[in-house]
Design a protein around this motif. Sequence first.
Motif, PDB file in Angstrom:
ATOM      1  N   ALA A   1       0.835  -1.208   0.000  1.00  0.00           N
ATOM      2  CA  ALA A   1       0.000   0.000   0.000  1.00  0.00           C
ATOM      3  C   ALA A   1       0.868   1.255   0.000  1.00  0.00           C
ATOM      4  O   ALA A   1       0.569   2.232  -0.691  1.00  0.00           O
ATOM      5  N   TYR A   2       1.970   1.216   0.743  1.00  0.00           N
ATOM      6  CA  TYR A   2       2.838   2.393   0.786  1.00  0.00           C
ATOM      7  C   TYR A   2       3.528   2.629  -0.557  1.00  0.00           C
ATOM      8  O   TYR A   2       3.692   3.775  -0.994  1.00  0.00           O
ATOM      9  N   GLU A   3       3.939   1.558  -1.237  1.00  0.00           N
ATOM     10  CA  GLU A   3       4.649   1.697  -2.512  1.00  0.00           C
ATOM     11  C   GLU A   3       3.793   2.368  -3.581  1.00  0.00           C
ATOM     12  O   GLU A   3       4.316   2.960  -4.524  1.00  0.00           O
ATOM     13  N   LYS A   4       2.466   2.286  -3.451  1.00  0.00           N
ATOM     14  CA  LYS A   4       1.575   2.848  -4.465  1.00  0.00           C
ATOM     15  C   LYS A   4       1.610   4.375  -4.474  1.00  0.00           C
ATOM     16  O   LYS A   4       1.038   5.010  -5.348  1.00  0.00           O
ATOM     17  N   ARG A   5       2.298   4.991  -3.495  1.00  0.00           N
ATOM     18  CA  ARG A   5       2.435   6.455  -3.481  1.00  0.00           C
ATOM     19  C   ARG A   5       3.416   6.944  -4.544  1.00  0.00           C
ATOM     20  O   ARG A   5       3.470   8.145  -4.820  1.00  0.00           O
ATOM     21  N   PHE A   6       4.202   6.026  -5.089  1.00  0.00           N
ATOM     22  CA  PHE A   6       5.261   6.426  -6.016  1.00  0.00           C
ATOM     23  C   PHE A   6       4.942   5.961  -7.440  1.00  0.00           C
ATOM     24  O   PHE A   6       4.240   4.964  -7.627  1.00  0.00           O
ATOM     25  N   PRO A   7       5.428   6.664  -8.496  1.00  0.00           N
ATOM     26  CA  PRO A   7       6.319   7.836  -8.451  1.00  0.00           C
ATOM     27  C   PRO A   7       5.597   9.152  -8.152  1.00  0.00           C
ATOM     28  O   PRO A   7       6.222  10.121  -7.767  1.00  0.00           O
ATOM     29  N   THR A   8       4.279   9.199  -8.348  1.00  0.00           N
ATOM     30  CA  THR A   8       3.508  10.392  -7.985  1.00  0.00           C
ATOM     31  C   THR A   8       2.321   9.959  -7.163  1.00  0.00           C
ATOM     32  O   THR A   8       1.902   8.795  -7.208  1.00  0.00           O
ATOM     33  N   CYS A   9       1.764  10.916  -6.423  1.00  0.00           N
ATOM     34  CA  CYS A   9       0.635  10.587  -5.549  1.00  0.00           C
ATOM     35  C   CYS A   9      -0.389  11.714  -5.599  1.00  0.00           C
ATOM     36  O   CYS A   9      -0.200  12.759  -4.955  1.00  0.00           O
ATOM     37  N   PRO A  10      -1.478  11.535  -6.348  1.00  0.00           N
ATOM     38  CA  PRO A  10      -2.513  12.575  -6.422  1.00  0.00           C
ATOM     39  C   PRO A  10      -3.125  12.895  -5.066  1.00  0.00           C
ATOM     40  O   PRO A  10      -3.657  13.988  -4.866  1.00  0.00           O
ATOM     41  N   GLU A  11      -3.047  11.933  -4.124  1.00  0.00           N
ATOM     42  CA  GLU A  11      -3.635  12.143  -2.808  1.00  0.00           C
ATOM     43  C   GLU A  11      -2.825  13.148  -1.973  1.00  0.00           C
ATOM     44  O   GLU A  11      -3.302  13.638  -0.963  1.00  0.00           O
ATOM     45  N   ILE A  12      -1.575  13.423  -2.379  1.00  0.00           N
ATOM     46  CA  ILE A  12      -0.738  14.391  -1.677  1.00  0.00           C
ATOM     47  C   ILE A  12      -0.352  15.472  -2.673  1.00  0.00           C
ATOM     48  O   ILE A  12       0.645  15.342  -3.400  1.00  0.00           O
ATOM     49  N   PRO A  13      -1.103  16.551  -2.751  1.00  0.00           N
ATOM     50  CA  PRO A  13      -0.886  17.582  -3.780  1.00  0.00           C
ATOM     51  C   PRO A  13       0.517  18.185  -3.766  1.00  0.00           C
ATOM     52  O   PRO A  13       1.044  18.533  -4.819  1.00  0.00           O
ATOM     53  N   VAL A  14       1.140  18.315  -2.600  1.00  0.00           N
ATOM     54  CA  VAL A  14       2.465  18.945  -2.563  1.00  0.00           C
ATOM     55  C   VAL A  14       3.556  18.021  -3.098  1.00  0.00           C
ATOM     56  O   VAL A  14       4.675  18.464  -3.378  1.00  0.00           O
ATOM     57  N   PHE A  15       3.246  16.722  -3.245  1.00  0.00           N
ATOM     58  CA  PHE A  15       4.224  15.751  -3.744  1.00  0.00           C
ATOM     59  C   PHE A  15       4.121  15.719  -5.271  1.00  0.00           C
ATOM     60  O   PHE A  15       3.193  15.158  -5.838  1.00  0.00           O
ATOM     61  N   LEU A  16       5.103  16.336  -5.923  1.00  0.00           N
ATOM     62  CA  LEU A  16       5.040  16.519  -7.376  1.00  0.00           C
ATOM     63  C   LEU A  16       5.638  15.366  -8.160  1.00  0.00           C
ATOM     64  O   LEU A  16       5.370  15.224  -9.355  1.00  0.00           O
ATOM     65  N   GLY A  17       6.464  14.557  -7.541  1.00  0.00           N
ATOM     66  CA  GLY A  17       7.051  13.438  -8.269  1.00  0.00           C
ATOM     67  C   GLY A  17       8.310  12.941  -7.604  1.00  0.00           C
ATOM     68  O   GLY A  17       8.817  13.529  -6.643  1.00  0.00           O
ATOM     69  N   SER A  18       8.859  11.819  -8.119  1.00  0.00           N
ATOM     70  CA  SER A  18      10.058  11.223  -7.549  1.00  0.00           C
ATOM     71  C   SER A  18      10.780  10.400  -8.594  1.00  0.00           C
ATOM     72  O   SER A  18      10.194   9.993  -9.598  1.00  0.00           O
ATOM     73  N   GLU A  19      12.063  10.174  -8.350  1.00  0.00           N
ATOM     74  CA  GLU A  19      12.832   9.266  -9.203  1.00  0.00           C
ATOM     75  C   GLU A  19      13.749   8.429  -8.333  1.00  0.00           C
ATOM     76  O   GLU A  19      14.248   8.887  -7.298  1.00  0.00           O
ATOM     77  N   ILE A  20      13.949   7.172  -8.743  1.00  0.00           N
ATOM     78  CA  ILE A  20      14.765   6.245  -7.970  1.00  0.00           C
ATOM     79  C   ILE A  20      16.239   6.533  -8.211  1.00  0.00           C
ATOM     80  O   ILE A  20      16.707   6.583  -9.351  1.00  0.00           O
ATOM     81  N   LEU A  21      16.981   6.726  -7.125  1.00  0.00           N
ATOM     82  CA  LEU A  21      18.417   6.960  -7.205  1.00  0.00           C
ATOM     83  C   LEU A  21      19.207   5.673  -7.019  1.00  0.00           C
ATOM     84  O   LEU A  21      20.280   5.498  -7.605  1.00  0.00           O
ATOM     85  N   HIS A  22      18.688   4.770  -6.181  1.00  0.00           N
ATOM     86  CA  HIS A  22      19.412   3.539  -5.882  1.00  0.00           C
ATOM     87  C   HIS A  22      18.417   2.491  -5.403  1.00  0.00           C
ATOM     88  O   HIS A  22      17.468   2.803  -4.683  1.00  0.00           O
ATOM     89  N   GLU A  23      18.633   1.239  -5.790  1.00  0.00           N
ATOM     90  CA  GLU A  23      17.774   0.138  -5.349  1.00  0.00           C
ATOM     91  C   GLU A  23      18.624  -1.103  -5.161  1.00  0.00           C
ATOM     92  O   GLU A  23      19.502  -1.397  -5.989  1.00  0.00           O
ATOM     93  N   SER A  24      18.394  -1.828  -4.066  1.00  0.00           N
ATOM     94  CA  SER A  24      19.166  -3.042  -3.805  1.00  0.00           C
ATOM     95  C   SER A  24      18.345  -4.030  -3.002  1.00  0.00           C
ATOM     96  O   SER A  24      17.384  -3.654  -2.317  1.00  0.00           O
ATOM     97  N   ARG A  25      18.739  -5.306  -3.110  1.00  0.00           N
ATOM     98  CA  ARG A  25      18.114  -6.379  -2.339  1.00  0.00           C
ATOM     99  C   ARG A  25      19.207  -7.219  -1.691  1.00  0.00           C
ATOM    100  O   ARG A  25      20.303  -7.364  -2.243  1.00  0.00           O
ATOM    101  N   SER A  26      18.930  -7.770  -0.527  1.00  0.00           N
ATOM    102  CA  SER A  26      19.874  -8.687   0.104  1.00  0.00           C
ATOM    103  C   SER A  26      19.893 -10.002  -0.660  1.00  0.00           C
ATOM    104  O   SER A  26      18.981 -10.295  -1.453  1.00  0.00           O
ATOM    105  N   ASP A  27      20.922 -10.821  -0.451  1.00  0.00           N
ATOM    106  CA  ASP A  27      21.060 -12.078  -1.186  1.00  0.00           C
ATOM    107  C   ASP A  27      19.878 -13.002  -0.975  1.00  0.00           C
ATOM    108  O   ASP A  27      19.466 -13.725  -1.898  1.00  0.00           O
ATOM    109  N   ASP A  28      19.330 -13.011   0.230  1.00  0.00           N
ATOM    110  CA  ASP A  28      18.196 -13.909   0.488  1.00  0.00           C
ATOM    111  C   ASP A  28      16.854 -13.270   0.169  1.00  0.00           C
ATOM    112  O   ASP A  28      15.802 -13.878   0.357  1.00  0.00           O
ATOM    113  N   GLY A  29      16.879 -12.032  -0.301  1.00  0.00           N
ATOM    114  CA  GLY A  29      15.641 -11.358  -0.685  1.00  0.00           C
ATOM    115  C   GLY A  29      14.827 -10.824   0.477  1.00  0.00           C
ATOM    116  O   GLY A  29      13.728 -10.299   0.275  1.00  0.00           O
ATOM    117  N   ALA A  30      15.365 -10.919   1.699  1.00  0.00           N
ATOM    118  CA  ALA A  30      14.588 -10.492   2.865  1.00  0.00           C
ATOM    119  C   ALA A  30      14.538  -8.983   3.000  1.00  0.00           C
ATOM    120  O   ALA A  30      13.564  -8.428   3.527  1.00  0.00           O
TER     121      ALA A  30
END
Length: 687
Positions: free
Chosen positions: A1-30
């Motif tokens: 549910a939280y991830e659905k706020r990105f990349p934009t969120c009409p429910e939060i007018p002051v939030f104009l947009g976002s872009e991913i700078l870095h993404e990583s996962r642990s070896d076991d995926g946890a």
Amino acid sequence: AYEKRFPTCPEIPVFLGSEILHESRSDDGAIHVIERSCKLNVDAPRLLKKAGVEYVFFIQKNTVNWKERTLRIEAHNETFANRVVVLETCSYSVHPENEEWTCFEQSASLDIKSFFGFESTVEKIAMKQYTSNIKRGKEVIEHYLKELISQGITFIPRWAPPTASGQQEEQPPALGHTADLPLDSGAAGNTKEQTGSSCPPAEAVSPDADKLDADYIERYLGQLTPLQESCLIRLRQWLQETHKGKIPKDEHILRFLRARDFNLDKAREMLCQSLAWRKQFQVDYILQSWRPPALLEEYYTGGWHYQDRDGRPLYILRLGQMDTKGLVKALGEESLLRHVLSINEEGQKRCEENTNTFGRPITSWTCLVDLEGLNMRHLWRPGVKALLRIIEVVEDNYPETLGRLLIVRAPRVFPVLWTLVSPFINENTRQKFLIYSGNNYQGPGGLVDYVDKEVIPDFLGGDCMCTVPEGGLVPKALYQTEEESENSDHIRLWTETIYHSASVLRGAPHEIVVEILEEESVITWDFDILKGDVVFSLFHSKRAPESSHKEATLPSASAAGDNTQLIDKTWVLGVDYSRVESPLVCREGESIQGSHVTRWPGFYILQWKVHGPLPCAGSSLPRVDDVLASLQVSSHKCKLIYYYEVLASKDFRGSMSSLESCNSGFSQLSGATTSSSQSQSSSHLSR
């Protein structure tokens, strides 16, 4: 549910947009980490917008741990980072007692170094933005939970480690953390938001340490909603971390939560103030130490009398027959207050006894007040003043102990008295009042609805003989002289208290000096922070400091406590004096005990000074109430009570057993007191 706020969120007018700078996962995926740059449109002074500052950029790092079932969100500003530092942390976790709950914690800090002369404006903008985001955050989560439910997504499987073949179990597809929470139509209501809570995140405890099972609740606490149960657990955990060995029983903690409608912050503040009050005035010993004078036993028209229909202890007060003016003149206001407090302590004890007798929780008592004989003499100004003070003390320290107040035979003068005292009585307490005029208390709808007929006193038409004194006028020959009355006023309450009170102002620390003649003596201390956050330090000097008394600077010094400064502004640390204990940050509500084995003779200075919120590193963020307090004038003034003692080394046993405070243990409220563990170093600090 939280991830659905990105990349934009009409429910939060002051939030104009976002872009991913870095993404990583642990070896076991946890563990899944995403770092984003977020673009916000916030209110700003026109001058800044003219200078090209249209938007604000934040860096946000989200870490979801599927194994631990937590989501942590950390954000800091990128725009104007060299002038303003904004840090915010949010966390979602599974409640340790109920897996169908998601616990939410949110905190923030704001440090304005310089901002083109707009420091005050930026403060207001930031706090306005933050408080609006708090309210909006829960609404947004609920919106996306409902959206997921409409899409048929009501369950996400639990994380499992990779199989032996190296193939990993199917992982949840999104970053949002549902904590194995069935997302039915009521799921959104289970999100527990504790904005600005001073309580730490709830941690799992062993079944032996946590008694909140269904049988225990039904037997000792009464019906609790899941949210109320959670508040009790969390407040108790906070007390265990800050008041070791001095934890009141759950029934007592619950009274303060109910008095503040289960608002954790407000209940915590009220309870901490009360615990410090009990400690300062040795209230735990009142049933053992207080013996009412013979005059009070003869003319105070109140006493315990069986119980009401619900099993509550019944206290009868024949106020109309009491000579309040005579009692105040003969004994003084303090004796009456002390006697009323002993009645309340006895009431709590009787509630526990009735709980064991009737096999169900009895947490309050009933008071039956007979007003026959009430007249203008009872409206004597000093007497009313004493009554108002007693009401104030009882309201602050014995909340939710009055189950019902039955007032009978109210005369015409009663509305005048009620007009004077009712504004000082809590609204929840006023709703428990039942008032009968004349003989309306007799028959159906009267006393028999609340008190068994065989228990109704004879003077109210019942068959039961009542041993409550009949009172009468106190002979004027027993009145105190003006000199005796004046001395009594100066004695005040509990002259035997070992604690001193002090005020700490920003820029004006409170300091006390202890002269040590022999090395390896032991300085011990015990103090409680009543208001604000302070830093405690211990210094050594070969020179005797000169006192700089600041009492005159305090408009309410008598109520707030003393303030003394000893370290001269011309003194240089490391030259004129040296630090012998590392600074210790002490939060509001905490109880601190410690000791120091001296290495040299000389003068040792104990210092308390105001602690302000500081920018922090890593995950050690200040609480949100630190940020709010820094914007209020009242935060520049802290209050504490303290006690210190010097022991010869041969008498020191490495524990705090020598201090009276550790022997108190809130004896009427807790089962036992634990002493500090053996100190292995030259100093010892414990919370």
